[in-house]
Structures are given as structure tokens and as C-alpha cells.
Design an enzyme around this catalytic site. Structure first.
Site, mmCIF file in Angstrom:
data_model
loop_
_atom_site.group_PDB
_atom_site.id
_atom_site.type_symbol
_atom_site.label_atom_id
_atom_site.label_comp_id
_atom_site.label_asym_id
_atom_site.label_seq_id
_atom_site.Cartn_x
_atom_site.Cartn_y
_atom_site.Cartn_z
ATOM 1 N N LYS A 68 0.767 -1.547 0.144
ATOM 2 C CA LYS A 68 0.043 0.468 -0.118
ATOM 3 C C LYS A 68 1.001 1.260 0.064
ATOM 4 C CE LYS A 68 -4.311 -1.607 2.036
ATOM 5 N NZ LYS A 68 -3.726 -3.065 1.695
ATOM 6 N N ASP A 110 -1.964 -2.361 -3.892
ATOM 7 C CA ASP A 110 -3.447 -2.262 -3.963
ATOM 8 C C ASP A 110 -3.893 -1.051 -4.121
ATOM 9 O OD1 ASP A 110 -2.543 -4.740 -2.487
ATOM 10 O OD2 ASP A 110 -2.728 -4.390 -0.761
ATOM 11 N N MET A 111 -5.154 -0.658 -4.262
ATOM 12 C CA MET A 111 -6.147 0.299 -3.726
ATOM 13 C C MET A 111 -6.496 0.522 -3.043
ATOM 14 S SD MET A 111 -6.066 2.884 -6.092
ATOM 15 C CE MET A 111 -5.616 2.662 -7.710
ATOM 16 N N GLN A 118 -11.181 -0.146 -8.342
ATOM 17 C CA GLN A 118 -12.547 -0.955 -7.820
ATOM 18 C C GLN A 118 -13.018 -1.100 -8.987
ATOM 19 O OE1 GLN A 118 -10.741 2.108 -5.287
ATOM 20 N NE2 GLN A 118 -10.166 0.621 -3.726
ATOM 21 N N ARG A 175 -5.662 -6.015 -11.196
ATOM 22 C CA ARG A 175 -6.577 -6.589 -10.340
ATOM 23 C C ARG A 175 -7.901 -6.266 -9.775
ATOM 24 N NH1 ARG A 175 -4.672 -6.362 -4.164
ATOM 25 N NH2 ARG A 175 -3.351 -8.151 -4.649
ATOM 26 N N ALA A 230 -13.207 -1.676 -1.104
ATOM 27 C CA ALA A 230 -13.757 -2.152 1.046
ATOM 28 C C ALA A 230 -13.587 -0.931 1.287
ATOM 29 C CB ALA A 230 -12.245 -2.839 1.247
ATOM 30 N N HIS A 256 -15.157 -13.519 -3.617
ATOM 31 C CA HIS A 256 -15.530 -14.424 -3.321
ATOM 32 C C HIS A 256 -16.864 -14.823 -3.964
ATOM 33 C CE1 HIS A 256 -13.359 -12.287 -0.477
ATOM 34 N NE2 HIS A 256 -12.147 -13.500 -0.698
ATOM 35 N N ARG A 308 -12.301 -3.699 8.322
ATOM 36 C CA ARG A 308 -13.079 -3.649 6.351
ATOM 37 C C ARG A 308 -13.363 -4.854 6.393
ATOM 38 N NH1 ARG A 308 -8.099 -0.933 5.774
ATOM 39 N NH2 ARG A 308 -6.501 -2.157 4.857
ATOM 40 N N ARG A 309 -12.783 -6.348 6.948
ATOM 41 C CA ARG A 309 -13.435 -7.362 7.046
ATOM 42 C C ARG A 309 -15.069 -7.869 7.850
ATOM 43 N NH1 ARG A 309 -9.458 -7.353 4.138
ATOM 44 N NH2 ARG A 309 -10.698 -6.155 2.885
HETATM 45 P P1 FDA Z 1 -19.152 -9.583 -1.370
HETATM 46 O O1 FDA Z 1 -19.126 -8.356 -0.915
HETATM 47 O O2 FDA Z 1 -20.394 -9.221 -2.372
HETATM 48 O O3 FDA Z 1 -18.992 -11.129 -0.903
HETATM 49 C C1 FDA Z 1 -19.585 -12.210 -1.633
HETATM 50 C C2 FDA Z 1 -19.594 -12.815 -0.975
HETATM 51 O O4 FDA Z 1 -18.471 -13.794 0.159
HETATM 52 C C3 FDA Z 1 -20.140 -13.427 0.019
HETATM 53 O O5 FDA Z 1 -21.642 -13.756 0.292
HETATM 54 C C4 FDA Z 1 -19.699 -14.075 1.696
HETATM 55 O O6 FDA Z 1 -19.745 -15.899 1.048
HETATM 56 C C5 FDA Z 1 -18.241 -14.010 1.595
HETATM 57 N N1 FDA Z 1 -17.276 -12.572 1.589
HETATM 58 C C6 FDA Z 1 -17.477 -11.645 1.124
HETATM 59 N N2 FDA Z 1 -16.303 -11.159 2.329
HETATM 60 C C7 FDA Z 1 -16.541 -11.754 3.511
HETATM 61 C C8 FDA Z 1 -15.602 -11.680 4.591
HETATM 62 N N3 FDA Z 1 -15.512 -10.723 4.969
HETATM 63 N N4 FDA Z 1 -15.592 -12.648 5.304
HETATM 64 C C9 FDA Z 1 -16.743 -13.471 5.417
HETATM 65 N N5 FDA Z 1 -17.468 -14.295 3.952
HETATM 66 C C10 FDA Z 1 -17.098 -12.869 2.936
HETATM 67 N N6 FDA Z 1 -10.244 -4.025 -1.711
HETATM 68 C C11 FDA Z 1 -9.764 -2.633 -2.393
HETATM 69 O O7 FDA Z 1 -9.811 -1.524 -1.790
HETATM 70 N N7 FDA Z 1 -8.438 -2.537 -1.973
HETATM 71 C C12 FDA Z 1 -7.618 -3.658 -2.584
HETATM 72 O O8 FDA Z 1 -6.089 -3.723 -2.928
HETATM 73 C C13 FDA Z 1 -8.013 -4.578 -2.231
HETATM 74 N N8 FDA Z 1 -7.713 -5.808 -2.797
HETATM 75 C C14 FDA Z 1 -7.808 -7.174 -2.222
HETATM 76 C C15 FDA Z 1 -7.689 -8.161 -2.764
HETATM 77 C C16 FDA Z 1 -7.958 -9.575 -3.201
HETATM 78 C C17 FDA Z 1 -7.010 -10.103 -3.486
HETATM 79 C C18 FDA Z 1 -9.858 -9.637 -2.514
HETATM 80 C C19 FDA Z 1 -10.480 -11.065 -2.612
HETATM 81 C C20 FDA Z 1 -9.613 -8.552 -2.371
HETATM 82 C C21 FDA Z 1 -9.104 -7.340 -2.179
HETATM 83 N N9 FDA Z 1 -10.074 -6.203 -1.254
HETATM 84 C C22 FDA Z 1 -9.773 -4.743 -1.591
HETATM 85 C C23 FDA Z 1 -11.417 -6.297 -1.356
HETATM 86 C C24 FDA Z 1 -12.504 -6.191 -1.996
HETATM 87 O O9 FDA Z 1 -13.018 -5.497 -2.721
HETATM 88 C C25 FDA Z 1 -13.949 -6.519 -1.456
HETATM 89 O O10 FDA Z 1 -14.661 -5.247 0.112
HETATM 90 C C26 FDA Z 1 -13.753 -7.967 -0.675
HETATM 91 O O11 FDA Z 1 -12.915 -8.921 -1.263
HETATM 92 C C27 FDA Z 1 -15.314 -8.362 -0.013
HETATM 93 O O12 FDA Z 1 -16.487 -8.461 -1.886
HETATM 94 P P2 FDA Z 1 -16.197 -9.866 -2.790
HETATM 95 O O13 FDA Z 1 -15.999 -9.726 -4.182
HETATM 96 O O14 FDA Z 1 -15.879 -11.010 -2.061
HETATM 97 O O15 FDA Z 1 -18.459 -9.930 -2.333
#
Ligand code: FDA
Length: 326
Positions: A100, A134-135, A167, A188, A193, A246, A307-308
Site C-alpha cells: 500500500k 493495492d488501491m 475498484q 486486479r 472495500a 468471493h 474492513r473484513r
Molecule cells: P461480496 O462482498 O458481495 O461477498 C460475496 C461473498 O463472499 C459473501 O456472500 C461471502 O460469502 C463472502 N465474503 C465476502 N467478504 C467476506 C468476509 N469479509 N468474511 C466472510 N465472507 C466474506 N479492496 C480494495 O478496496 N482495494 C484493494 O486493493 C483490495 N484488494 C483485494 C485483494 C484480494 C485478493 C481480494 C479478494 C479482495 C481485495 N479487496 C480490495 C477487497 C474487495 O474490494 C472486497 O471488499 C472484498 O473482496 C469483498 O467483496 P466480494 O467481492 O468478495 O463480494
């Protein structure tokens, strides 16, 4: 509406120093965070990556930290990235590194941040490895892209081994991806987030999802134009297109587009976070798609952990109920 309020509250807590001090000291919080974090030390992260590699999954290693407020801490963060690159090399891991820019001093002094990034990219280049920037939140999007362009373009440092994150929740992302693809950059794509105002980001999840699918298609069309998937056999340099999610529907869309465009499975990498949907990580890897897991480690886990929690109300509820029971 309620979901948005929940997300905003948790993200604003993720920035509050008083909350960080309080939560970081709770054993129960550290235990809850350990689901998403490989450990506080580099050797623990290396062990986690070895385990992933054994299951056919590559990794991107992240030393946790952001919004650094002292020059010395920014320099030390850059040295830790170099140590991480060297540990990957020594252990022969299928892994690259994510960073970052705010951890490298972007909020303090841009030239210090560029200096730190250059040192990291030189070492990554020597070791044949790859760095993903990362963003962060939208106040840093323009600056982060400018610095990536400087690092990547032949008129700047000219490193091919540096990628960027885009994003899907931001309105500007389509334009940004077009520009990045023109210069042969590796992207990516994630949903985003942070908590962003409606003036810059889609407020509704359904619109973010639809934009994610459009942008994933755009990336795959870019990969098609570029010819070969350009993926390295040591699992370090990713292809031009990567989706980080995911969300099964987003993953299905990307797979359908790979088939429609008649691309090989290696044209797109599927990336997920450590501790989330391990079943899907293994399933995709078993089907022959490249899979990479983001493996964070370090003591500054608080904002990442928050954030998670913000992404999934059930996580926050589980955490709070454990806290109350203690
Ligand atoms: P969504 O939030 O719709 O979730 C889909 C499903 O995934 C959920 O129903 C659940 O099953 C599962 N899930 C998602 N989040 C979960 C959690 N916290 N705990 C448990 N289960 C969960 N963001 C950003 O702003 N800058 C960045 O540089 C990055 N880098 C990055 C790298 C990688 C490898 C990943 C996977 C993600 C990021 N992110 C990120 C985070 C991203 O923007 C986003 O916030 C998360 O991936 C959650 O969104 P989903 O796409 O999973 O979809």
C-alpha cells in the site's frame, strides 16, 4: 440503507486511533482477526503460503500497515517488503507481494514514497518477482495511479513487474482500465472495500456487481488483444487480468466470458482473501484456473480486520457476541 450505515460505521471505526488502541489490546479481537491473518511474523506467513502452494494455490504476501505517519516507519515498511521478497525467494514460494502506498509514506511525502517504491521494485526485479499496488480510498486513487504509471511506463522507471488494483464501485474505473490496458498494465479487479460518497462510487451493491462484470469482460478482451496470457510458470507474475472476489456470480460471469472469448483458463487469475471461501479456492484450482490468495501478516491488523467485518454483518455480529460473552 441499513447495510450502508453499518459499513460506514465500521469503516469510520477502522480509522479511529482510540478504537484501534482498545481493540488491538483485546485477546478476543486478536483471536477473531487470526481467521483473516496468517500471523504477526513473516515466518508464519511463509508457512501459510507453503500450505497454500501444496494445494496448487499461489499467494500474494502483504505486510499489514497503512497511513504511515513517520518517515522512519515508511522506510522500515519498505525494508520489510524487501525482507518478504527475499523470504519468498529463499523458500522458493509461488508468491508475489502486495503493498500500500500510504504505508510507504504517500500521505507524508510523495518523494519518500516513490523512493521506497523504487527500492522495492529494484529488489523484486533482481529476484524475478512482481509487486501489486493495492488501491486505497478514493482520496488516493489519482495519486496511486500516477505513481503506478511512473513506475511502469518506459518514460518513468519502466518496470513491467508492477501491477495495480481497480475498484468496480468507482465510476471512473472503466476509463482507468482502458488506459492501463493500453500501456500493457496488469490489473486486479475488486469491488472496493472503503466507504465512498455517492459522488464517486455506486451506492447500490447491484450496480457495483454489474460494473464488476462489465470490467471483468473489458479485462478479458484486453488479455485477448495482448495475445498470450503472459503468466509465469513460477506463479509469481500474474496474467493481465485478475478478479479478486468471493462472489460466485462474479466468478461464474468471468468463467463464461473466458469460454465465450475462447481464451485459455490461464488468461484470468482468481484471487481471494486468506481465510475466506477456502472451499472455492480449492475448487477453482482443481478445475485448472490460476488461483492466488492474499496472505496478510503483521501486527497492524486492526484496519484490515475491520474492513473484513464491514464486508459481512455476520462477521461483526459473531465478533461482538463473543466479546459480550467474555
Ligand atoms: P461480496 O462482498 O458481495 O461477498 C460475496 C461473498 O463472499 C459473501 O456472500 C461471502 O460469502 C463472502 N465474503 C465476502 N467478504 C467476506 C468476509 N469479509 N468474511 C466472510 N465472507 C466474506 N479492496 C480494495 O478496496 N482495494 C484493494 O486493493 C483490495 N484488494 C483485494 C485483494 C484480494 C485478493 C481480494 C479478494 C479482495 C481485495 N479487496 C480490495 C477487497 C474487495 O474490494 C472486497 O471488499 C472484498 O473482496 C469483498 O467483496 P466480494 O467481492 O468478495 O463480494
Amino acid at each position: 440503507m441499513l447495510r450502508r450505515f453499518f459499513k460506514s460505521s465500521i469503516i469510520s471505526l477502522s480509522r479511529a486511533a482510540w478504537a484501534q488502541r482498545m481493540v488491538s489490546d483485546w485477546g478476543v479481537a486478536r483471536q477473531a482477526a487470526s481467521r483473516f491473518i496468517a500471523g504477526e511474523r513473516l515466518d508464519q506467513a511463509v508457512a501459510a503460503i507453503e500450505h497454500l502452494n501444496e494445494r496448487g494455490i499461489a499467494a500474494t504476501l502483504d505486510h499489514l500497515g497503512e497511513n504511515t505517519t513517520h518517515g522512519e516507519a515508511a522506510r522500515e515498511a519498505a525494508k520489510e517488503v524487501v525482507r518478504a521478497l527475499e523470504a519468498i525467494d529463499r523458500a522458493g514460494l509461488r508468491a508475489n507481494v502486495s503493498i500500500k502506498l500510504s504505508q510507504l509514506g504517500l500521505l507524508l511525502d510523495e518523494s519518500l514514497c516513490r523512493e521506497n517504491l523504487e527500492m522495492i521494485l529494484r529488489r523484486a526485479g533482481e529476484l524475478g518477482n512482481f509487486i501489486r499496488i493495492d488501491m486505497e480510498d478514493s482520496s488516493l486513487t489519482g495519486k496511486t495511479l500516477q505513481i503506478w504509471e511512473w513506475a511502469h511506463s518506459p518514460g518513468g522507471l519502466g518496470f513491467d513487474s508492477v501491477g495495480i488494483v481497480i475498484q468496480a464501485y468507482l465510476y471512473r474505473s472503466h476509463e482507468d482500465i482502458c488506459r492501463i490496458l493500453e500501456s500493457g498494465g496488469r490489473v486486479r479487479l475488486c469491488k472496493g472495500a472503503y466507504d465512498e460518497p455517492e459522488s464517486v462510487a455506486f451506492p447500490q451493491k447491484k450496480d457495483v456487481d454489474a460494473n464488476f462484470d462489465r470490467l471483468a469482460t473489458l479485462l478479458l478482451e484486453g488479455a485477448l488483444k495482448a495475445g498470450s496470457p503472459q503468466i509465469s510458470t513460477d506463479g509469481r507474475v500474474p496474467p493481465i487480468a485478475a478478479v479478486a472476489t468471493h462472489d460466485e456470480l462474479r466468478i461464474r460471469h468471468a468463467q463464461e466470458e473466458i469460454r465465450r472469448l475462447d481464451l485459455p483458463k490461464g488468461a484470468m487469475e482468481f484471487q481471494m482473501l486468506y481465510g475466506i471461501r477456502r472451499d472455492m479456492q480449492e475448487q477453482l484450482a482443481g478445475q485448472g484456473y490460476p488461483v492466488r490468495v492474499y496472505v496478510p501478516y503483521g501486527t497492524h491488523w486492526y484496519p484490515y480486520f475491520m474492513r473484513r467485518l464491514a464486508e459481512r454483518p455476520a462477521n461483526a455480529w459473531f465478533f461482538l457476541s463473543n466479546l459480550i460473552r467474555k
